[in-house]
Design a protein around this motif. Sequence first.
Motif: not given
Length: 469
Positions: A66-78, A83-85, A113-118, A458-464
């Motif tokens: 996903y690309n950058n998205y709007t966020s007024s603030y973030s916390g410990l578990n946000s 932009k992330s993969m 094997s894997g790396v999840p978002f955040s 958040v708009q998330i694009y995937s392929f498998r």
Amino acid sequence: MKRFNPYLLACLLSLLSVSALAQKAGTGADQISSIDQQIEGFPTEYSIGGMPVNIHGQTTYINQRYNNYTSSYSGLNSMSSDKSMSYTWSGTLFFGARIFENTDVYYNPEVFSGVPFSGLVGLGGFTDGEANKAAGKEAQFYSARAFFRHTINQEGSKVQLDNDANQISQTVSSNRFVITGGKFSTLDVFDDSTYAKDPRIQFMNWGNLTYLAYDYAADARGYTWGLAGEWYRDNWVFRAARTLAPKTPNGRDLDNQIFKAYGDQIEVERQHNIAGLPGKVSVLAYRNKMTLARFEDATNYVIQNNAQGTQAINNVRTNQQFKTGIGINGEQAITNTVGIYGRAFTSDGHTETMAFTEADNSLSVGVSINGLNWNREKDTIGISMMQNGLSSYRRQYLQAGGVSYFIGDYAGPNQTISYKPEQIAELYYNALLVKNVLFGVNYQHVNNPAYNSARGPVQIYSFRVHAEF
């Protein structure tokens, strides 16, 4: 833009008992049946010394961005607003042997094997159904399942169960008892769905894997040990099971004291035909028992100790609690190429999550469409909408500044969460590239991630890529 946009859609101890009319009995819209083909010259079922055995396998790679998205603030578990993969990769072998006439044993070694978002925080409805198994780029080997299944046939019509993963071909009665025990996933027995069940080849979101508010007992990877019984009476199925709970919420280790900490579930299913097309309705209820934090206690702790921005649930997890919930699942083939489904569930919401995710009520609906009408009969389109909500107890804890296991956006006294239900739309297209290999693309639109209207969408694009034999 905060508005939800519908137009974006245009085992002793249980398991893996395969219903005679379940996954293989859908319409052409069922990708599970359309991908499964025999490979010439490679038998998957044969006999060793007169003993029937089978072997199957699968591998799945999922990539999400996903690309950058709007966020007024973030916390410990946000969930990160940058932009992330994310990716997950799994490989599984399915071994089976019929050791007696009506008794099978199965074993499933798996590599992952894997790396999840955040680091797998910041959502209720996570977007990759296998992300809970992700523990880094280094491949992890483990035993996913190891169970037995014993069938007691009674008088009734004959039903043929075909050779499949964790199912040696077998003729059974429409009236029968099935006892399964060992290591498995609770979802292998309960809440079966023709159209929304398997994130490797169908919808990816956790809210389409099962009821999102169904806090079923499992370890962090989604497996457990337990004992299940199923009673098939023609078009009716009655199921019950007791399974091991984790030693700590969402932990890897299970508590072997099955009479002290456990997950109980019962389910009643009614299969039917309307105009010659299959469908079914089921009702499922669960009751968990283990040491859990109560949100009321955690909220009081946050306020009394000025503990905003912390996981205060860890400080009040002192007594055993019961957690309960109930839901309904329905599906129906509309034509030979179109099927629809819907799930709705509610949990009591007094206590923290035991083993699944942060949701106390959930609703999902969807449609699966086979590609026969555009001359691609092995292809599938899936479209779904989900809405997930929190109980007043969990919501008050988060708004007081508490952080839960998967979510917690607290970032200051003037930035407590602005609660709204989490809404997710999901769309996928699967194309069968060659025999038993599919390529799929997937889009998910998430409004109010982690139930906070100040963040997203958040708009998330995937392929498998998925292959099996």
